[in-house]
Each structure stands twice: as C-alpha cells, then as structure tokens.
Design a protein around this motif. Structure first.
Motif, PDB file in Angstrom:
ATOM      1  N   LEU A 105     137.141  51.742  59.965  1.00 34.31           N
ATOM      2  CA  LEU A 105     136.582  52.971  60.501  1.00 34.31           C
ATOM      3  C   LEU A 105     135.712  52.733  61.733  1.00 34.31           C
ATOM      4  O   LEU A 105     135.530  53.628  62.554  1.00 34.31           O
ATOM      5  N   SER A 106     135.170  51.544  61.844  1.00 38.31           N
ATOM      6  CA  SER A 106     134.278  51.246  62.964  1.00 38.31           C
ATOM      7  C   SER A 106     135.030  50.868  64.242  1.00 38.31           C
ATOM      8  O   SER A 106     134.427  50.776  65.306  1.00 38.31           O
ATOM      9  N   LYS A 107     136.339  50.654  64.126  1.00 37.28           N
ATOM     10  CA  LYS A 107     137.118  50.273  65.299  1.00 37.28           C
ATOM     11  C   LYS A 107     137.235  51.426  66.280  1.00 37.28           C
ATOM     12  O   LYS A 107     137.187  52.593  65.902  1.00 37.28           O
ATOM     13  N   ASN A 111     143.568  52.005  62.875  1.00 36.32           N
ATOM     14  CA  ASN A 111     144.950  51.767  62.481  1.00 36.32           C
ATOM     15  C   ASN A 111     145.215  52.613  61.237  1.00 36.32           C
ATOM     16  O   ASN A 111     144.848  52.226  60.130  1.00 36.32           O
ATOM     17  N   VAL A 112     145.810  53.778  61.430  1.00 40.69           N
ATOM     18  CA  VAL A 112     145.991  54.713  60.326  1.00 40.69           C
ATOM     19  C   VAL A 112     146.887  54.114  59.240  1.00 40.69           C
ATOM     20  O   VAL A 112     146.681  54.347  58.051  1.00 40.69           O
ATOM     21  N   GLY A 113     147.879  53.325  59.636  1.00 39.98           N
ATOM     22  CA  GLY A 113     148.747  52.681  58.658  1.00 39.98           C
ATOM     23  C   GLY A 113     147.962  51.741  57.752  1.00 39.98           C
ATOM     24  O   GLY A 113     148.166  51.721  56.529  1.00 39.98           O
ATOM     25  N   GLU A 114     147.056  50.976  58.335  1.00 40.86           N
ATOM     26  CA  GLU A 114     146.221  50.079  57.545  1.00 40.86           C
ATOM     27  C   GLU A 114     145.270  50.876  56.660  1.00 40.86           C
ATOM     28  O   GLU A 114     145.005  50.502  55.513  1.00 40.86           O
ATOM     29  N   MET A 115     144.774  51.982  57.196  1.00 36.00           N
ATOM     30  CA  MET A 115     143.877  52.829  56.404  1.00 36.00           C
ATOM     31  C   MET A 115     144.608  53.405  55.196  1.00 36.00           C
ATOM     32  O   MET A 115     144.053  53.475  54.093  1.00 36.00           O
ATOM     33  N   ARG A 116     145.850  53.803  55.378  1.00 35.71           N
ATOM     34  CA  ARG A 116     146.645  54.304  54.257  1.00 35.71           C
ATOM     35  C   ARG A 116     146.820  53.217  53.199  1.00 35.71           C
ATOM     36  O   ARG A 116     146.721  53.489  51.998  1.00 35.71           O
ATOM     37  N   ARG A 117     147.066  52.014  53.637  1.00 36.97           N
ATOM     38  CA  ARG A 117     147.260  50.907  52.690  1.00 36.97           C
ATOM     39  C   ARG A 117     145.997  50.657  51.876  1.00 36.97           C
ATOM     40  O   ARG A 117     146.052  50.456  50.654  1.00 36.97           O
ATOM     41  N   TRP A 134     139.485  60.787  54.207  1.00 35.50           N
ATOM     42  CA  TRP A 134     140.320  61.972  54.005  1.00 35.50           C
ATOM     43  C   TRP A 134     140.505  62.746  55.307  1.00 35.50           C
ATOM     44  O   TRP A 134     141.596  63.238  55.593  1.00 35.50           O
ATOM     45  N   LYS A 135     139.462  62.860  56.094  1.00 34.36           N
ATOM     46  CA  LYS A 135     139.575  63.589  57.368  1.00 34.36           C
ATOM     47  C   LYS A 135     140.542  62.880  58.317  1.00 34.36           C
ATOM     48  O   LYS A 135     141.287  63.528  59.054  1.00 34.36           O
ATOM     49  N   VAL A 136     140.532  61.555  58.290  1.00 32.75           N
ATOM     50  CA  VAL A 136     141.473  60.794  59.125  1.00 32.75           C
ATOM     51  C   VAL A 136     142.894  60.957  58.608  1.00 32.75           C
ATOM     52  O   VAL A 136     143.832  61.216  59.378  1.00 32.75           O
ATOM     53  N   LEU A 137     143.072  60.816  57.298  1.00 34.51           N
ATOM     54  CA  LEU A 137     144.414  60.893  56.719  1.00 34.51           C
ATOM     55  C   LEU A 137     145.030  62.281  56.872  1.00 34.51           C
ATOM     56  O   LEU A 137     146.252  62.413  56.987  1.00 34.51           O
ATOM     57  N   LEU A 138     144.197  63.312  56.887  1.00 32.23           N
ATOM     58  CA  LEU A 138     144.694  64.673  57.058  1.00 32.23           C
ATOM     59  C   LEU A 138     144.842  65.060  58.523  1.00 32.23           C
ATOM     60  O   LEU A 138     145.256  66.180  58.838  1.00 32.23           O
ATOM     61  N   GLY A 139     144.505  64.141  59.416  1.00 30.05           N
ATOM     62  CA  GLY A 139     144.677  64.412  60.841  1.00 30.05           C
ATOM     63  C   GLY A 139     143.575  65.251  61.446  1.00 30.05           C
ATOM     64  O   GLY A 139     143.677  65.668  62.605  1.00 30.05           O
ATOM     65  N   TYR A 140     142.525  65.521  60.698  1.00 25.85           N
ATOM     66  CA  TYR A 140     141.417  66.309  61.236  1.00 25.85           C
ATOM     67  C   TYR A 140     140.613  65.480  62.234  1.00 25.85           C
ATOM     68  O   TYR A 140     140.176  65.987  63.269  1.00 25.85           O
ATOM     69  N   LEU A 141     140.419  64.207  61.913  1.00 28.61           N
ATOM     70  CA  LEU A 141     139.790  63.285  62.851  1.00 28.61           C
ATOM     71  C   LEU A 141     140.876  62.438  63.501  1.00 28.61           C
ATOM     72  O   LEU A 141     141.719  61.872  62.802  1.00 28.61           O
ATOM     73  N   PRO A 142     140.889  62.326  64.826  1.00 28.57           N
ATOM     74  CA  PRO A 142     141.909  61.511  65.500  1.00 28.57           C
ATOM     75  C   PRO A 142     141.662  60.026  65.291  1.00 28.57           C
ATOM     76  O   PRO A 142     140.560  59.609  64.903  1.00 28.57           O
ATOM     77  N   ALA A 143     142.680  59.241  65.534  1.00 32.71           N
ATOM     78  CA  ALA A 143     142.543  57.789  65.376  1.00 32.71           C
ATOM     79  C   ALA A 143     141.553  57.210  66.374  1.00 32.71           C
ATOM     80  O   ALA A 143     140.856  56.238  66.080  1.00 32.71           O
ATOM     81  N   ASP A 144     141.457  57.796  67.555  1.00 36.63           N
ATOM     82  CA  ASP A 144     140.530  57.334  68.584  1.00 36.63           C
ATOM     83  C   ASP A 144     139.117  57.780  68.221  1.00 36.63           C
ATOM     84  O   ASP A 144     138.782  58.962  68.281  1.00 36.63           O
ATOM     85  N   HIS A 145     138.299  56.830  67.853  1.00 36.05           N
ATOM     86  CA  HIS A 145     136.955  57.129  67.378  1.00 36.05           C
ATOM     87  C   HIS A 145     136.116  57.834  68.437  1.00 36.05           C
ATOM     88  O   HIS A 145     135.247  58.663  68.102  1.00 36.05           O
ATOM     89  N   SER A 146     136.359  57.562  69.695  1.00 31.41           N
ATOM     90  CA  SER A 146     135.548  58.152  70.767  1.00 31.41           C
ATOM     91  C   SER A 146     135.762  59.666  70.888  1.00 31.41           C
ATOM     92  O   SER A 146     134.946  60.359  71.503  1.00 31.41           O
ATOM     93  N   LEU A 147     136.862  60.162  70.316  1.00 30.15           N
ATOM     94  CA  LEU A 147     137.158  61.590  70.402  1.00 30.15           C
ATOM     95  C   LEU A 147     136.520  62.404  69.273  1.00 30.15           C
ATOM     96  O   LEU A 147     136.568  63.637  69.294  1.00 30.15           O
ATOM     97  N   TRP A 148     135.935  61.740  68.304  1.00 27.34           N
ATOM     98  CA  TRP A 148     135.391  62.447  67.154  1.00 27.34           C
ATOM     99  C   TRP A 148     134.350  63.504  67.525  1.00 27.34           C
ATOM    100  O   TRP A 148     134.453  64.647  67.070  1.00 27.34           O
ATOM    101  N   PRO A 149     133.327  63.181  68.316  1.00 26.43           N
ATOM    102  CA  PRO A 149     132.291  64.193  68.608  1.00 26.43           C
ATOM    103  C   PRO A 149     132.855  65.466  69.230  1.00 26.43           C
ATOM    104  O   PRO A 149     132.508  66.576  68.806  1.00 26.43           O
ATOM    105  N   SER A 150     133.733  65.317  70.203  1.00 25.01           N
ATOM    106  CA  SER A 150     134.273  66.503  70.880  1.00 25.01           C
ATOM    107  C   SER A 150     135.204  67.292  69.973  1.00 25.01           C
ATOM    108  O   SER A 150     135.183  68.535  69.968  1.00 25.01           O
ATOM    109  N   GLU A 151     136.013  66.601  69.179  1.00 24.55           N
ATOM    110  CA  GLU A 151     136.925  67.292  68.270  1.00 24.55           C
ATOM    111  C   GLU A 151     136.160  68.055  67.192  1.00 24.55           C
ATOM    112  O   GLU A 151     136.489  69.195  66.867  1.00 24.55           O
TER     113      GLU A 151
END
Length: 446
Positions: A105-107, A111-117, A134-151
C-alpha cells in the motif's frame, strides 16, 4: 453413462464425520464464547487461535459472537491440520501478511495483482488495512497512490451534491425555484407576496399526476423510502454499531438510509430491493471504523461509491424482469447446481432427485445477500476479503464458496431427507471459515 468419480479428498472422514449434535447444530447453532474487546474499530478476522487483544469492541454485540472453534466445522469433527504441515502461528502469519500489505500500500503504484493475492485468504486487522484494501480492490482508489487525494476529494464532493439534489422534498424544491426567481415574487412595494393560484405551475402542484411533476415523483418514491427505513432499522439488531438508541447508532442508520435512497433515485431501473441493506452494512462498518479520522468522517460517501461498484457485478440478480433470463438469479442458481454436479455428482443427484431440495430454497438468499445472513458478521468480512480479491470476480468466487458449503456438509446431506436437508441449508451451521475458503479454492483447481 459412468458417473464422474468423486475426488478422494471429498471422501475423507475429516470432511464427513457425523456431528455428535447433528440435529441441534443444524437448527440452533450453539452460542460461542463472548469475544473480548479489541482496540481497533475493525472486526477481527476469524483466524483459528488468533491472539485476543484487549480494548474496545466496536461491534458491541448485544448477543455473543459466534466464533467457530478451529478444530471443528459445524460439529463435524474435522481436524484443522488435515491438509497442511505445521506452520507458524496464525498470529505470526497475520503480522507478516500485515507488513506485506502495508508495504504494498505504501508503494507509489500498487500492484493490484499482488494485493489480490495477499488478500485472498483474509485480511489481518489493524491500521485500517481492510478499509484501504477493499477500496483498492473495488476500484474506488486508483493504483497510483499519488492520485488518492484528488480522487477522494472529487468523489466525496460529488456524493455531497447528490444528497443536496436528491434528499429534498418537493416543498423545498418549490421554495428554491421561487427564490431563484425573486423578480417574479415581489410586490410593487418590494415586499414578498404569496403566489396566486394561476402562478403555480402544473409540475409544482401536489395533486399533479404528470410524469414530470415533482410531487408525483415524490409520492411514487415514498413507498421505496418507507421500505428502506424498515430494513435499515432491522439491520443487525444484535450489533450496537447498527442498532440501539445511542446517537452513534442512529447516525449510522441515517447514513445507511441516505446511501440507499440516493442509490434508488440514481438507478430507477433497479431502485431498491429488499436486502440491499445487508450488503451495504459491511462496507459502511469497515469504512466508518477506519482509524484515519478523515476517512471515517467521509465513510458515507466512500461507502456509496463502493456499494455501487460492488452491486454492479450482481445487478442482474436484483432485477425482477431478468429473473428468467440467462443473466438473472435463476440462471445463477442453475450455474451453482451445475458446479456441484461437476465436482460432486453423488451429492448433486441426492439433492436433486432423492431428497428433492430445490436449490432456490436456500441458494437464493446465499447469492443475493452475498452470504451475509449465513455466517457471523465477523466471518462474513473474511469471506468478503476473498470475494473482492479473487481475480475471477466476486460472482464466480461466490458460487465456489456456495458449492463448498454444500460439500462440507455432504455426509449429513447424503444421510438426510427433504426436511432435514432444507433445515440444514436454510440454517447453515457454524463452520471454520479457513476450511470453507480452502475447499472453495480447491474447486477452482479441479
């Protein structure tokens, strides 16, 4: 034609030893020991022998929590080490997996595939991990961590706008329309005056039956809103987070109510279907229990969008017009029946032809409510970890878990008639979730 041979692992006595309290277990699962309080707002995953922690229990169960013992599965006497060599303690494994997840999560780019595993066999508690994952797996939070605040800011603002536009009554809408045109409602002296009968538009009249009438739409929606109110009040009455007279419980009920009403108004084709509150509850509980105060404060908005995303994968199951179509709930139940036939034809034949238990009698609730009513709230969260993280998608994973539920109690089903089998499956006995998820995963490989 030769019947497909049942895999050896299904015939193991570890799965099928009869329960010493067979009848009572199926009808009234014995209440397990009360769980000590925990410091984190999240529910603890039902990992066997997990170290118990002291602190506040956010679930605040009014009744005792039905935690399953690790060495039994609905009383069938199965051993917990039937298929794997001795490993590190569950608590140590939790710490290791938690560190792996936090590292992912800190990256900068997850890597969503690794997160699923990592999430496939259940998420550990602490640090708001389940909420973030859960927010990442449901696509609510994007894989790019830098986009979280704006999203997050954009989505939360959007939900606030939805509420402002949709959760108002026609009188308020009419008042806003009136205030938006002050030049039409001022007397010659500049003081406000009452509208004359001729100045009230057809759409603003409470008795208007026009399709565009805000009052006609309001009265049509009233029945849906009343159903939502009833269901929200019935949501997990044994958990103080959702039920009771406290201000906290009432605020949570109001949040569930708002989400469901907004969803119903934005989705007129599906609106609200009874039971959606049960699917909404785990999402809101996890997000509201996030130790991050900013995220917890915005739990309602975050839950709304994740609920929409989750339901999109099961939408057709809730559309009555599609019940008899190839994508409706009956077709989904037929797929479950076929899955059981593929993996355990003996059990399928017994249920289908001998005891004649129609799968709709039990599988309809299993599938439409995503197993939230078959297990304890805590165990449901662990099952959802698997549903949300499986790359095959939640629907396919859900069917495998349902099939595994049948296989786990196969000896009792094979020995039962219509009445006992229906009773067993409509009141599914307490089971070890680790075993259940193992069998479900095993079905993928067979």
């Amino acid at each position: 034609m030769m019947n497909k041979r049942v895999p050896d692992w299904l015939n193991s006595s570890l799965w099928s030893a009869p329960s010493p309290h067979h009848d009572s277990a199926a009808a009234d699962p014995p209440p397990p020991a009360e769980r000590p309080p925990q410091p984190q707002p999240e529910v603890s995953s039902p990992v066997p022998h997990e170290a118990k922690r002291e602190g506040r229990d956010p679930l605040g169960n009014a009744s005792e929590n039905n935690a399953s013992p690790c060495c039994s599965d609905e009383g069938d006497g199965r051993s917990s080490d039937y298929s794997a060599p001795a490993e590190a303690s569950p608590a140590a494994k939790d710490v290791t997996r938690q560190n792996q997840i936090l590292n992912e999560l800190s990256k900068k780019v997850i890597n969503v595939g690794e997160m699923r595993r990592l999430a496939l066999q259940g998420l550990p508690d602490g640090a708001g991990i389940r909420a973030m994952v859960w927010k990442v797996l449901l696509g609510y939070l994007p894989a790019d961590h830098s986009l979280w605040p704006s999203e997050l800011a954009k989505k939360r603002s959007q939900y606030k706008q939805f509420k402002e536009e949709l959760l108002v009554n026609p009188s308020e809408i009419a008042r806003r329309l009136e205030e938006s045109s002050p030049e039409n409602h001022q007397s010659d002296t500049g003081s406000p005056r009452l509208l004359s009968r001729s100045e009230i538009s057809h759409g603003e009249h409470p008795l208007s039956l026009g399709k565009t009438s805000i009052w006609n739409q309001f009265f049509q929606e009233t029945e849906v809103v009343e159903q939502i109110n009833r269901d929200v009040m019935r949501t997990h009455p044994d958990i103080h987070f959702f039920s009771g007279d406290s201000a906290f419980a009432k605020s949570n009920q109001e949040a569930l109510r708002s989400i469901l009403i907004v969803f119903a108004k934005l989705n007129p084709g599906i609106r609200y279907v009874q039971g959606m509150n049960e699917i909404l509850a785990p999402l809101y509980y996890i997000f509201k229990s996030d130790p991050n105060e900013e995220n917890a404060a915005s739990a309602e908005a975050d839950t709304f969008f994740c609920f929409v995303e989750l339901l999109s994968g099961f939408r057709d199951n809730f559309v009555q017009q599609l019940d008899n179509s190839v994508v409706g709930i009956r077709a989904t139940i037929t797929r479950l029946s076929q899955l059981l036939k593929d993996h355990d034809e003996e059990l399928w034949r017994h249920l289908e032809f001998t005891s004649k238990v129609n799968p709709q009698f039990y599988a309809f609730r299993w599938i439409t409510l995503l197993l939230t009513q078959e297990f304890t709230f805590t165990d449901s969260l662990t099952i959802w970890d698997t549903l949300l993280s499986d790359p095959d998608g939640p629907q396919e994973t859900l069917l495998r878990v349902c099939c595994a539920m049948l296989i786990i109690v196969r000896k009792r089903l094979l020995a039962g008639d219509f009445t006992s089998n229906l009773k067993l499956l409509q009141n599914y006995p307490p089971t070890n979730i680790s075993h259940l998820l193992y069998v479900a995963n095993k079905l993928r490989a067979l």
